[in-house]
Scaffold this motif. Structure first.
Motif: not given
Length: 234
Positions: A1-25
């Motif tokens: 099975m393949k899972l698609s993680i869907l991440m909507p983003v709007y004006n999250e410059e302070e958090r989006v890098a950490d959000a990506l890092k955490q999701a991929l870890a």
């Protein structure tokens, strides 16, 4: 099975890098892809996403802000996985909980799984936010004679094709109520698992308001009176 993680983003410059890092870890029990939709951000979110260097990430950009529901539709339309789960970029949800949502699916016990938040002093920014969430969830339970614990949870895991078949039209936060209402109308009861949660406050950029709660109840009522979709004979 393949899972698609869907991440909507709007004006999250302070958090989006950490959000990506955490999701991929996370150590996922299956193959994943991370589909990120930049929903017309006007800060540095776009440049941060452009610099993301991981083959599991795909970034799609809306030219202008269209709302969470519209961003999820864009992500679903381009998803390559069999299953999907929504993960906001605001760091309120812990992606380490996603494998717990996958467990009942992989074990064959469920098709749709919701992450159920337990609100406490550390996980809710206001009394009225929690009461509003409970009011919307209670409305769904009364209207559809169900007993779910957390309608507004971001963590909704379900088959991609099932989501597409729901034909969700809500462009904003109302998509949470529309998805649940349409599932309950089809007699699909989500399997729930407990998850961790930490709400951010208005000063940290929280976007949902009481108006979204009123809209959610209206959407649930609308879905309740609609006819159930016809199922083709086999």
């Amino acid at each position: 099975m393949k899972l698609s993680i869907l991440m909507p983003v709007y004006n999250e410059e302070e958090r989006v890098a950490d959000a990506l890092k955490q999701a991929l870890a996370v150590d996922y029990p299956c193959e994943i892809e991370l589909v990120v939709v930049d929903d017309g951000s006007r800060d540095n979110t776009g440049s941060i996403l452009a610099a993301a260097d991981d083959p599991r990430i795909r970034v799609i950009t809306h030219p202008r802000n269209a709302g969470k529901g519209a961003a999820i539709k864009t992500a679903v339309d381009s998803a390559h996985g069999e299953y999907m789960v929504i993960l906001d970029a605001d760091l309120e949800y812990d992606p380490q909980d996603i494998p717990k949502l996958l467990t009942p699916v992989l074990d064959g016990h469920a098709t749709v799984v919701y992450g159920n938040r337990t609100f406490g002093s550390h996980s809710a920014y206001s009394f009225w936010y929690v009461m509003g969430n409970k009011a919307v969830t209670t409305a769904a339970n009364v209207l559809f004679n169900s007993y779910i614990g957390d309608l507004e949870t971001c963590f909704k895991l379900l088959p991609v094709e099932l989501y597409r078949s729901l034909d969700v039209h809500s462009r904003g936060f109302g998509m949470e109520a529309e998805v649940t209402g349409k599932l309950l109308r089809r007699k699909i009861r989500p399997f729930e698992v407990p998850i961790s949660y930490r709400a951010r406050g208005r000063e940290e950029g929280k976007k949902i308001t009481w108006k979204d709660g009123v809209e959610a109840i209206f959407i649930l009522g609308r879905e309740r009176v609609r006819r159930s979709p016809k199922v083709a004979a086999s």
